[in-house]
Design a protein around this motif. Structure first.
Motif, PDB file in Angstrom:
ATOM      1  N   ILE A 103       0.831  -1.204   0.000  1.00 19.02           N
ATOM      2  CA  ILE A 103       0.000   0.000   0.000  1.00 19.02           C
ATOM      3  C   ILE A 103       0.869   1.258   0.000  1.00 19.02           C
ATOM      4  N   SER A 104       1.966   1.231   0.719  1.00 25.66           N
ATOM      5  CA  SER A 104       2.883   2.374   0.725  1.00 25.66           C
ATOM      6  C   SER A 104       3.428   2.634  -0.677  1.00 25.66           C
ATOM      7  N   ILE A 105       3.735   1.559  -1.388  1.00 23.76           N
ATOM      8  CA  ILE A 105       4.245   1.697  -2.758  1.00 23.76           C
ATOM      9  C   ILE A 105       3.173   2.294  -3.664  1.00 23.76           C
ATOM     10  N   ILE A 106       1.926   1.837  -3.499  1.00 20.55           N
ATOM     11  CA  ILE A 106       0.827   2.375  -4.314  1.00 20.55           C
ATOM     12  C   ILE A 106       0.667   3.870  -4.071  1.00 20.55           C
ATOM     13  N   ILE A 107       0.688   4.265  -2.804  1.00 19.38           N
ATOM     14  CA  ILE A 107       0.560   5.693  -2.473  1.00 19.38           C
ATOM     15  C   ILE A 107       1.703   6.492  -3.083  1.00 19.38           C
ATOM     16  N   ASP A 108       2.921   5.990  -2.967  1.00 18.65           N
ATOM     17  CA  ASP A 108       4.084   6.695  -3.519  1.00 18.65           C
ATOM     18  C   ASP A 108       4.002   6.800  -5.033  1.00 18.65           C
ATOM     19  N   VAL A 109       3.513   5.751  -5.684  1.00 14.87           N
ATOM     20  CA  VAL A 109       3.387   5.768  -7.148  1.00 14.87           C
ATOM     21  C   VAL A 109       2.399   6.838  -7.588  1.00 14.87           C
TER      22      VAL A 109
END
Length: 266
Positions: A103-109
Motif C-alpha cells: 500500500i505504501s508503494i501504491i501511495i508513492d506511485v
C-alpha cells in the motif's frame, strides 16, 4: 483561543457564502445564461451589480451559480477521495508486513504522477464536464487523505485497547469499526478540509484552462477563463476580480476550518 477564532472565522465565511448562493436566487432574479448584445462589457450598475461580460451575461448571476458548481465539485470530489483514501489508509496502517509495504508503494506511485499534466491529458480525451473533473480529482488526489489516515491508524493500532481486542478474538471489521475509526475521526475531518480546498482549486485551474466545467454552465474557473485576455484584465476588472476574491475566500475559509480543527485537536 486564537485557534478557535481561526475556526470561527472560517466557518462564518463559509456559511455566509453557502447561504448567499442558496438564498439569493430566490430573493432576486438571476439568469446566468441570458445574453444581452446591447450590454457588452458594461460596468457595475443597478441592473447588473457586477457588470456584464463580453457576451452581455450578468457577472453577478454567473458568480452566484459558479460558486454552487465549484462547491458541488469540491464536496463530491472530497467524498470520493475520503472513500478511497480512508479505506487504503486503514489497510495500510492496520496490517503490517507485505500488505503495508504494498500500500505504501501504491501511495508513492500515485503521488509521483505529475497531476496537472495527467489531468490535462485525461480532460482532453474525455472532454470538459463536471463529472469528468470529479472523476479526475477523486482518482488522483486521494493520496494525502490516505497518508494522514495511515499515520493515524499506525498510532492507534498500537494502543492497548486495540491489542486487547485482537487477543479476545474480535475480527478486523469490528476492531476497525468500533475502535479505530472513532479514534481517528479528527484526522479524517482535517484531511477532508485539505482535500476539499485542493478540489476547489483544481476545478478552478482546469476550468481556467478550458478543460473543467463546460460553458455555459458557470464555475469560478471558467468565469476567470472568460476574462483572461489583456483587454479584460486592464479595462474590465469586474469580470475577474470578484470571481478571484470569492475563490480565495472559499479556499481560505476551508483551510481556516481545517487549521483550527487541527490545532484544537492536538
Amino acid at each position: 483561543m486564537k485557534n478557535k477564532y481561526l475556526l470561527y472565522i472560517g466557518m462564518l465565511t463559509m456559511v455566509t457564502i453557502i447561504l448567499s448562493t442558496i438564498t439569493l436566487p430566490f430573493m432576486i432574479s438571476l439568469d446566468f445564461e441570458k445574453i444581452d448584445l446591447f450590454s457588452l462589457n458594461t460596468p457595475p450598475s443597478k441592473e447588473h451589480l457586477l457588470g456584464t461580460d463580453s457576451l452581455g451575461r450578468d457577472v453577478f448571476s454567473r458568480i452566484v451559480y459558479g460558486v454552487r458548481v465549484s462547491l458541488l465539485v469540491g464536496v463530491l470530489a472530497t467524498f470520493f477521495q475520503l472513500i478511497i483514501g480512508v479505506v487504503i489508509g486503514v489497510f495500510g496502517g492496520y496490517f503490517k508486513g507485505k500488505i503495508s509495504l504494498f500500500i505504501s508503494i501504491i501511495i508513492d506511485v500515485f503521488m509521483s504522477f505529475p497531476f496537472l499534466i495527467i489531468a490535462i491529458v485525461i480532460s482532453s480525451i474525455l472532454g470538459p464536464s463536471i463529472v469528468n473533473v470529479i472523476i479526475i480529482i477523486s482518482i488522483f488526489q486521494w493520496t494525502e487523505v490516505a497518508r494522514i489516515v495511515r499515520a493515524a491508524v499506525l498510532k492507534v493500532s498500537e494502543e492497548d485497547f486495540v491489542k486487547s481486542s485482537r487477543i479476545i478474538g474480535f475480527d478486523f471489521i469490528r476492531i476497525i469499526r468500533f475502535h479505530v475509526i472513532p479514534n481517528i475521526l479528527k484526522q479524517i475531518i482535517v484531511a477532508s478540509t485539505i482535500a476539499m480546498a485542493n478540489a476547489v482549486l483544481i476545478e478552478a485551474s482546469l476550468s481556467f484552462l478550458g478543460l473543467g466545467v463546460k460553458p455555459p454552465m458557470p464555475s469560478l474557473g471558467n468565469i476567470l477563463e472568460s476574462a483572461q485576455n489583456i483587454t479584460a484584465i486592464q479595462n474590465y476588472w469586474w469580470q475577474w476580480i470578484p470571481a478571484g476574491i470569492i475563490t480565495v475566500l472559499i479556499v481560505f475559509s476551508i483551510n481556516s476550518i481545517g487549521r483550527g480543527l487541527e490545532q484544537i485537536y492536538k
